[in-house]
Design a protein around this motif. Structure first.
Motif, PDB file in Angstrom:
ATOM      1  N   ARG A   2      -5.288  -1.340 -11.576  1.00  0.00           N
ATOM      2  CA  ARG A   2      -6.475  -0.900 -10.848  1.00  0.00           C
ATOM      3  C   ARG A   2      -6.008  -0.011  -9.687  1.00  0.00           C
ATOM      4  O   ARG A   2      -5.955  -0.420  -8.528  1.00  0.00           O
ATOM      5  N   TYR A   3      -5.679   1.222 -10.017  1.00  0.00           N
ATOM      6  CA  TYR A   3      -5.022   2.110  -9.077  1.00  0.00           C
ATOM      7  C   TYR A   3      -5.935   2.519  -7.918  1.00  0.00           C
ATOM      8  O   TYR A   3      -5.469   2.650  -6.776  1.00  0.00           O
ATOM      9  N   HIS A   4      -7.197   2.714  -8.185  1.00  0.00           N
ATOM     10  CA  HIS A   4      -8.135   3.090  -7.120  1.00  0.00           C
ATOM     11  C   HIS A   4      -8.239   1.968  -6.089  1.00  0.00           C
ATOM     12  O   HIS A   4      -8.161   2.222  -4.870  1.00  0.00           O
ATOM     13  N   ASP A   5      -8.395   0.734  -6.577  1.00  0.00           N
ATOM     14  CA  ASP A   5      -8.469  -0.410  -5.666  1.00  0.00           C
ATOM     15  C   ASP A   5      -7.155  -0.590  -4.907  1.00  0.00           C
ATOM     16  O   ASP A   5      -7.151  -0.995  -3.734  1.00  0.00           O
ATOM     17  N   ALA A   6      -6.045  -0.321  -5.582  1.00  0.00           N
ATOM     18  CA  ALA A   6      -4.735  -0.447  -4.933  1.00  0.00           C
ATOM     19  C   ALA A   6      -4.621   0.526  -3.754  1.00  0.00           C
ATOM     20  O   ALA A   6      -4.155   0.157  -2.664  1.00  0.00           O
ATOM     21  N   LEU A   7      -5.064   1.762  -3.961  1.00  0.00           N
ATOM     22  CA  LEU A   7      -4.984   2.766  -2.900  1.00  0.00           C
ATOM     23  C   LEU A   7      -5.879   2.388  -1.722  1.00  0.00           C
ATOM     24  O   LEU A   7      -5.455   2.475  -0.556  1.00  0.00           O
ATOM     25  N   ILE A   8      -7.110   1.968  -2.017  1.00  0.00           N
ATOM     26  CA  ILE A   8      -8.039   1.579  -0.948  1.00  0.00           C
ATOM     27  C   ILE A   8      -7.489   0.393  -0.159  1.00  0.00           C
ATOM     28  O   ILE A   8      -7.525   0.374   1.080  1.00  0.00           O
ATOM     29  N   SER A   9      -6.964  -0.607  -0.883  1.00  0.00           N
ATOM     30  CA  SER A   9      -6.419  -1.790  -0.220  1.00  0.00           C
ATOM     31  C   SER A   9      -5.251  -1.421   0.678  1.00  0.00           C
ATOM     32  O   SER A   9      -5.142  -1.904   1.821  1.00  0.00           O
ATOM     33  N   PHE A  10      -4.380  -0.571   0.180  1.00  0.00           N
ATOM     34  CA  PHE A  10      -3.208  -0.162   0.966  1.00  0.00           C
ATOM     35  C   PHE A  10      -3.621   0.595   2.223  1.00  0.00           C
ATOM     36  O   PHE A  10      -3.146   0.300   3.341  1.00  0.00           O
ATOM     37  N   LEU A  11      -4.511   1.568   2.069  1.00  0.00           N
ATOM     38  CA  LEU A  11      -4.911   2.396   3.213  1.00  0.00           C
ATOM     39  C   LEU A  11      -5.719   1.591   4.232  1.00  0.00           C
ATOM     40  O   LEU A  11      -5.473   1.697   5.449  1.00  0.00           O
ATOM     41  N   PHE A  12      -6.662   0.773   3.754  1.00  0.00           N
ATOM     42  CA  PHE A  12      -7.517   0.037   4.682  1.00  0.00           C
ATOM     43  C   PHE A  12      -6.719  -1.018   5.432  1.00  0.00           C
ATOM     44  O   PHE A  12      -6.811  -1.111   6.672  1.00  0.00           O
ATOM     45  N   ASN A  13      -5.941  -1.839   4.696  1.00  0.00           N
ATOM     46  CA  ASN A  13      -5.149  -2.865   5.374  1.00  0.00           C
ATOM     47  C   ASN A  13      -4.104  -2.239   6.294  1.00  0.00           C
ATOM     48  O   ASN A  13      -3.855  -2.747   7.399  1.00  0.00           O
ATOM     49  N   GLY A  14      -3.518  -1.129   5.848  1.00  0.00           N
ATOM     50  CA  GLY A  14      -2.548  -0.445   6.695  1.00  0.00           C
ATOM     51  C   GLY A  14      -3.166   0.065   7.976  1.00  0.00           C
ATOM     52  O   GLY A  14      -2.581  -0.061   9.067  1.00  0.00           O
ATOM     53  N   ALA A  15      -4.368   0.630   7.854  1.00  0.00           N
ATOM     54  CA  ALA A  15      -5.055   1.151   9.033  1.00  0.00           C
ATOM     55  C   ALA A  15      -5.427   0.031   9.995  1.00  0.00           C
ATOM     56  O   ALA A  15      -5.286   0.176  11.224  1.00  0.00           O
ATOM     57  N   MET A  16      -5.890  -1.098   9.457  1.00  0.00           N
ATOM     58  CA  MET A  16      -6.264  -2.228  10.314  1.00  0.00           C
ATOM     59  C   MET A  16      -5.039  -2.804  11.015  1.00  0.00           C
ATOM     60  O   MET A  16      -5.094  -3.159  12.215  1.00  0.00           O
ATOM     61  N   MET A  17      -3.931  -2.916  10.300  1.00  0.00           N
ATOM     62  CA  MET A  17      -2.703  -3.425  10.916  1.00  0.00           C
ATOM     63  C   MET A  17      -2.223  -2.491  12.028  1.00  0.00           C
ATOM     64  O   MET A  17      -1.812  -2.932  13.107  1.00  0.00           O
ATOM     65  N   LEU A  18      -2.281  -1.184  11.755  1.00  0.00           N
ATOM     66  CA  LEU A  18      -1.854  -0.214  12.753  1.00  0.00           C
ATOM     67  C   LEU A  18      -2.750  -0.260  13.981  1.00  0.00           C
ATOM     68  O   LEU A  18      -2.256  -0.202  15.136  1.00  0.00           O
ATOM     69  N   ALA A  19      -4.053  -0.394  13.747  1.00  0.00           N
ATOM     70  CA  ALA A  19      -4.991  -0.446  14.872  1.00  0.00           C
ATOM     71  C   ALA A  19      -4.746  -1.689  15.718  1.00  0.00           C
ATOM     72  O   ALA A  19      -4.776  -1.631  16.963  1.00  0.00           O
ATOM     73  N   ALA A  20      -4.504  -2.816  15.090  1.00  0.00           N
ATOM     74  CA  ALA A  20      -4.237  -4.048  15.834  1.00  0.00           C
ATOM     75  C   ALA A  20      -2.941  -3.915  16.626  1.00  0.00           C
ATOM     76  O   ALA A  20      -2.865  -4.337  17.799  1.00  0.00           O
ATOM     77  N   TRP A  21      -1.918  -3.333  16.020  1.00  0.00           N
ATOM     78  CA  TRP A  21      -0.632  -3.173  16.710  1.00  0.00           C
ATOM     79  C   TRP A  21      -0.775  -2.262  17.923  1.00  0.00           C
ATOM     80  O   TRP A  21      -0.253  -2.555  19.006  1.00  0.00           O
ATOM     81  N   GLU A  22      -1.509  -1.166  17.764  1.00  0.00           N
ATOM     82  CA  GLU A  22      -1.706  -0.241  18.884  1.00  0.00           C
ATOM     83  C   GLU A  22      -2.496  -0.899  20.009  1.00  0.00           C
ATOM     84  O   GLU A  22      -2.233  -0.647  21.190  1.00  0.00           O
ATOM     85  N   ALA A  23      -3.483  -1.735  19.644  1.00  0.00           N
ATOM     86  CA  ALA A  23      -4.278  -2.415  20.670  1.00  0.00           C
ATOM     87  C   ALA A  23      -3.394  -3.340  21.494  1.00  0.00           C
ATOM     88  O   ALA A  23      -3.482  -3.371  22.740  1.00  0.00           O
ATOM     89  N   PHE A  24      -2.551  -4.089  20.830  1.00  0.00           N
ATOM     90  CA  PHE A  24      -1.630  -4.969  21.573  1.00  0.00           C
ATOM     91  C   PHE A  24      -0.631  -4.138  22.393  1.00  0.00           C
ATOM     92  O   PHE A  24      -0.318  -4.486  23.528  1.00  0.00           O
ATOM     93  N   ASP A  25      -0.151  -3.046  21.818  1.00  0.00           N
ATOM     94  CA  ASP A  25       0.850  -2.227  22.494  1.00  0.00           C
ATOM     95  C   ASP A  25       0.290  -1.603  23.766  1.00  0.00           C
ATOM     96  O   ASP A  25       1.038  -1.369  24.741  1.00  0.00           O
ATOM     97  N   GLU A  26      -1.001  -1.316  23.767  1.00  0.00           N
ATOM     98  CA  GLU A  26      -1.625  -0.700  24.930  1.00  0.00           C
ATOM     99  C   GLU A  26      -2.205  -1.737  25.890  1.00  0.00           C
ATOM    100  O   GLU A  26      -2.905  -1.384  26.848  1.00  0.00           O
TER     101      GLU A  26
END
Length: 302
Positions: free
Chosen positions: A211-235
């Protein structure tokens, strides 16, 4: 005789006429009217030699209309009260099929075993092997080596003559391919555990399922959320980082669960496709010409 309207003579019905009416409705697919006709026969002719047949037809009509549990109750009653007639044997086979339709494989196999103990008729025993094989295949939404091997072992017990009529060899060939071919059913199955393990990396579980479409969405969305959380803590925005982390944890867990669920759906779909093909090359769940039953096959999922 049945009283008629005023001014007319009494209406007389015979047992054969009433049975014929029930059979007419049954063959026409008017199962509720068939039940009424057969029950009328039983009321007016309770001691007739065709009472057991009528009771069997009523149970079959219930099964045809999807009332599996009601049909099972009647088949079991006919079987328990029978005296070795063909109707008792048929009721036993039909009860086993009801159990299979309800997903009660062990009860179905036990009933078939009981039927085998009541007769030495070779034709009946051949049918037991045949239906036992189909029970192993039909009672599970997803097939594994265990079910396929058990089904094949029963089909192999059927003599060559009967096997030709029932296309048993074609079924055995299909089961062999399913077990051992590189593109067979078992080779195409996915592991839910492996999907869940791979899903630790967001999207990898879906990728494993194709399920390649779902794989891409899952990767991008979870990656973006993780990055956003990390930046919030970093700031220094601990509260925002905590909220984003909790939200992401939910999506992350959902991604793992979704990957495992996708595997189950994949395996179920592959089994359904395999079973449809298997039914198309076989004589169906019920051997043609055996007993008093016509073809019945389980097309719905279990």
């Amino acid at each position: 005789m049945i009283p008629a309207v005023a001014g007319e003579g009494p209406l007389t019905i015979s047992a054969d006429q009433q049975i014929g009416l029930g059979d007419h409705f049954f063959k026409s697919g008017e199962y509720d009217r068939a039940v009424t006709a057969y029950e009328t026969f039983l009321y007016f002719f309770p001691d007739h030699e065709q009472t057991e047949y009528s009771r069997l037809q009523i149970a079959r009509a219930f099964l045809k209309t999807g009332k599996t549990e009601a049909a099972l109750e009647r088949f079991e009653k006919i079987y328990s009260e029978g005296s070795g007639t063909q109707f008792q044997v048929e009721a036993g086979f039909m009860a086993a099929r009801c159990y299979t339709a309800l997903g009660m494989k062990d009860r179905a196999l036990s009933m078939l075993s009981l039927v085998g103990e009541t007769t030495e008729d070779p034709a009946v025993r051949e049918r037991i092997f045949y239906e036992t094989g189909w029970t192993w295949l039909e009672a599970f939404p997803v097939l594994t080596e265990t079910e396929i091997a058990a089904a094949a072992a029963n089909f192999e017990q059927i003599p060559v003559t009967a096997g030709k009529r029932l296309h048993v060899q074609a079924v055995l060939d299909a089961l062999e391919q399913a077990r051992h071919d590189d593109d067979g059913l078992l080779a195409s199955m996915k592991s839910p555990g492996l999907a869940g393990t791979l899903a630790v990396m967001p999207g990898a579980g879906y990728l494993y399922c194709g399920r390649y479409h779902d794989a891409l969405i899952s990767f991008l969305f979870n990656g973006a959320m993780m990055l956003a959380a990390w930046e919030a803590f970093d700031e220094g925005h601990e509260a925002l980082g905590a909220v984003l982390s909790v939200v992401e944890l939910g999506f992350y867990g959902g991604s793992i669960y979704g990957s495992m669920s996708a595997v189950h759906k994949h395996n179920h779909r592959r089994t359904s496709i395999f079973m449809e093909g298997l039914r198309s090359i076989s004589a169906g769940f019920v051997p043609a010409g055996e007993g008093v039953e016509v073809r019945v096959s389980f097309q719905q999922p279990f």
